[in-house]
Design a protein around this motif. Structure first.
Motif, PDB file in Angstrom:
ATOM      1  N   PRO A  62      11.928  -4.784  -7.218  1.00 53.41           N
ATOM      2  CA  PRO A  62      12.274  -5.211  -8.584  1.00 53.41           C
ATOM      3  C   PRO A  62      12.145  -6.720  -8.721  1.00 53.41           C
ATOM      4  CG  PRO A  62      13.931  -3.731  -7.690  1.00 53.41           C
ATOM      5  CD  PRO A  62      13.013  -4.085  -6.559  1.00 53.41           C
ATOM      6  N   GLU A  63      11.586  -7.164  -9.836  1.00 49.54           N
ATOM      7  CA  GLU A  63      11.381  -8.596 -10.033  1.00 49.54           C
ATOM      8  C   GLU A  63      12.646  -9.321 -10.477  1.00 49.54           C
ATOM      9  OE1 GLU A  63       7.876  -9.137 -12.474  1.00 49.54           O
ATOM     10  OE2 GLU A  63       6.623  -9.017 -10.688  1.00 49.54           O
ATOM     11  N   ASP A  64      13.648  -8.574 -10.954  1.00 47.62           N
ATOM     12  CA  ASP A  64      14.923  -9.233 -11.242  1.00 47.62           C
ATOM     13  C   ASP A  64      15.888  -8.919 -10.098  1.00 47.62           C
ATOM     14  OD1 ASP A  64      16.163  -6.751 -11.554  1.00 47.62           O
ATOM     15  OD2 ASP A  64      16.225  -6.833 -13.714  1.00 47.62           O
ATOM     16  N   ASP A  65      16.998  -9.645 -10.064  1.00 46.68           N
ATOM     17  CA  ASP A  65      17.947  -9.438  -8.978  1.00 46.68           C
ATOM     18  C   ASP A  65      19.270  -8.877  -9.491  1.00 46.68           C
ATOM     19  OD1 ASP A  65      18.864 -11.638 -10.302  1.00 46.68           O
ATOM     20  OD2 ASP A  65      18.989 -12.930  -8.541  1.00 46.68           O
ATOM     21  N   ALA A  66      19.243  -8.188 -10.621  1.00 49.70           N
ATOM     22  CA  ALA A  66      20.471  -7.683 -11.234  1.00 49.70           C
ATOM     23  C   ALA A  66      21.236  -6.737 -10.317  1.00 49.70           C
ATOM     24  CB  ALA A  66      20.153  -6.974 -12.549  1.00 49.70           C
ATOM     25  N   PHE A 116       8.312  -4.396 -11.501  1.00 53.17           N
ATOM     26  CA  PHE A 116       8.283  -4.327 -10.046  1.00 53.17           C
ATOM     27  C   PHE A 116       7.075  -5.086  -9.510  1.00 53.17           C
ATOM     28  CE2 PHE A 116      10.491  -0.480 -11.351  1.00 53.17           C
ATOM     29  CZ  PHE A 116      11.503  -0.351 -10.424  1.00 53.17           C
ATOM     30  N   LYS A 117       7.234  -5.615  -8.309  1.00 54.92           N
ATOM     31  CA  LYS A 117       6.090  -6.063  -7.520  1.00 54.92           C
ATOM     32  C   LYS A 117       5.728  -4.883  -6.623  1.00 54.92           C
ATOM     33  CE  LYS A 117       7.857 -10.749  -7.289  1.00 54.92           C
ATOM     34  NZ  LYS A 117       8.572 -11.696  -6.435  1.00 54.92           N
ATOM     35  N   ARG A 118       4.463  -4.527  -6.621  1.00 55.67           N
ATOM     36  CA  ARG A 118       4.016  -3.398  -5.809  1.00 55.67           C
ATOM     37  C   ARG A 118       3.337  -3.944  -4.561  1.00 55.67           C
ATOM     38  NH1 ARG A 118      -0.725   0.556  -7.671  1.00 55.67           N
ATOM     39  NH2 ARG A 118      -1.608  -1.496  -7.851  1.00 55.67           N
ATOM     40  N   ARG A 119       3.738  -3.442  -3.429  1.00 56.31           N
ATOM     41  CA  ARG A 119       3.168  -3.875  -2.155  1.00 56.31           C
ATOM     42  C   ARG A 119       2.642  -2.658  -1.403  1.00 56.31           C
ATOM     43  NH1 ARG A 119       3.359  -7.911  -4.509  1.00 56.31           N
ATOM     44  NH2 ARG A 119       4.620  -9.753  -4.114  1.00 56.31           N
ATOM     45  N   PRO A 120       1.472  -2.766  -0.768  1.00 55.62           N
ATOM     46  CA  PRO A 120       0.974  -1.633   0.013  1.00 55.62           C
ATOM     47  C   PRO A 120       1.840  -1.417   1.241  1.00 55.62           C
ATOM     48  CG  PRO A 120      -0.442  -3.540   0.295  1.00 55.62           C
ATOM     49  CD  PRO A 120       0.568  -3.920  -0.738  1.00 55.62           C
ATOM     50  N   LEU A 121       1.916  -0.182   1.677  1.00 56.42           N
ATOM     51  CA  LEU A 121       2.614   0.099   2.931  1.00 56.42           C
ATOM     52  C   LEU A 121       1.722  -0.313   4.087  1.00 56.42           C
ATOM     53  CD1 LEU A 121       4.071   3.624   2.177  1.00 56.42           C
ATOM     54  CD2 LEU A 121       5.285   1.455   2.219  1.00 56.42           C
ATOM     55  N   PRO A 122       2.312  -0.729   5.206  1.00 58.30           N
ATOM     56  CA  PRO A 122       1.487  -1.040   6.365  1.00 58.30           C
ATOM     57  C   PRO A 122       0.691   0.188   6.792  1.00 58.30           C
ATOM     58  CG  PRO A 122       3.797  -1.609   6.757  1.00 58.30           C
ATOM     59  CD  PRO A 122       3.724  -0.877   5.449  1.00 58.30           C
ATOM     60  N   ALA A 123      -0.545  -0.042   7.210  1.00 56.06           N
ATOM     61  CA  ALA A 123      -1.387   1.072   7.667  1.00 56.06           C
ATOM     62  C   ALA A 123      -0.785   1.676   8.918  1.00 56.06           C
ATOM     63  CB  ALA A 123      -2.792   0.567   7.943  1.00 56.06           C
ATOM     64  N   LEU A 124      -0.830   3.001   9.005  1.00 62.63           N
ATOM     65  CA  LEU A 124      -0.324   3.692  10.187  1.00 62.63           C
ATOM     66  C   LEU A 124      -1.355   3.607  11.299  1.00 62.63           C
ATOM     67  CD1 LEU A 124       1.229   6.863   8.554  1.00 62.63           C
ATOM     68  CD2 LEU A 124       2.427   4.823   9.351  1.00 62.63           C
ATOM     69  N   ASN A 125      -0.900   3.376  12.476  1.00 68.42           N
ATOM     70  CA  ASN A 125      -1.781   3.349  13.648  1.00 68.42           C
ATOM     71  C   ASN A 125      -1.931   4.760  14.172  1.00 68.42           C
ATOM     72  OD1 ASN A 125      -3.011   3.036  16.070  1.00 68.42           O
ATOM     73  ND2 ASN A 125      -1.667   1.416  16.824  1.00 68.42           N
TER      74      ASN A 125
END
Length: 196
Positions: free
Chosen positions: A162-166, A184-193
């Motif tokens: 979430p971009e706010d901290d409420a 929201f800020k969307r971030r990719p999940l780390p690639a699975l090995n």
């Protein structure tokens, strides 16, 4: 069907962002949800139905920010309510949102996010977030399924911050939380090995 389509729109646009935000702001719970999702086949409705922790998170978010905070009920027989005598056929206004956050009934966790009490599958009797008894929301199972499905797909593919901290700046979660103001800020999940 028309009622369900109307209700689902409201349910999805308010509860998906709130539940996603509150999960994201509790990293320990988010990690547990991701572990539950790790082997879940999201193309299988039974697998989605079996996501107990995610369902508990949805119930808990809806408890915290209930969509219908005021419920009208009518007594079917005379009763005493908080010391007041009510005859049969009396209209009673129930403020569910206050009851959901009542520290006298629910202790210190009344305004905290805790999905664990929902995990047993037993009803959590003090809450009316989808109403109860003969007046229960007809769309409850469908709403829960769709909300869980969307959040499961989102969390299986990305991290959402979430971009706010409420949700992080209170000693307790706020009583009001506008889902339409959420971003929201969307971030990719780390690639699975694949080799472990």
């Amino acid at each position: 069907v028309t009622h369900w389509l109307f209700a689902m729109k409201d349910a999805l646009e308010t509860h998906v962002p709130r539940a996603l935000a509150v999960i994201a702001c509790h990293p320990d719970i988010e990690e547990r949800v991701r572990a539950e999702l790790a082997d879940a086949d999201l193309d299988d409705p039974d697998a989605i139905s079996g996501l107990r922790l995610l369902e508990g998170c949805v119930h808990e978010a809806v408890r915290l920010w209930t969509p219908v905070s005021l419920l009208l009920r009518r007594t079917t027989k005379p009763l005493i309510l908080n010391g007041a005598e009510l005859p049969a056929d009396t209209t009673v206004l129930v403020h569910a949102a206050c009851d959901h956050r009542d520290p006298e009934k629910h202790g210190d966790s009344a305004s905290q996010f805790n999905p664990d009490p929902w995990l047993s599958g037993a009803p959590y009797p003090a809450f009316n977030h989808f109403s109860n008894g003969p007046r229960i929301c007809a769309g409850k199972p469908l709403a829960l399924f769709l909300i869980k499905s969307i959040i499961a797909v989102f969390l299986k593919r990305h991290r959402f911050i979430p971009e706010d901290d409420a949700l992080e700046t209170y000693g307790r979660l706020p009583y009001l939380y506008d889902p339409f103001a959420l971003s929201f800020k969307r971030r990719p999940l780390p690639a699975l090995n694949p080799d472990g």
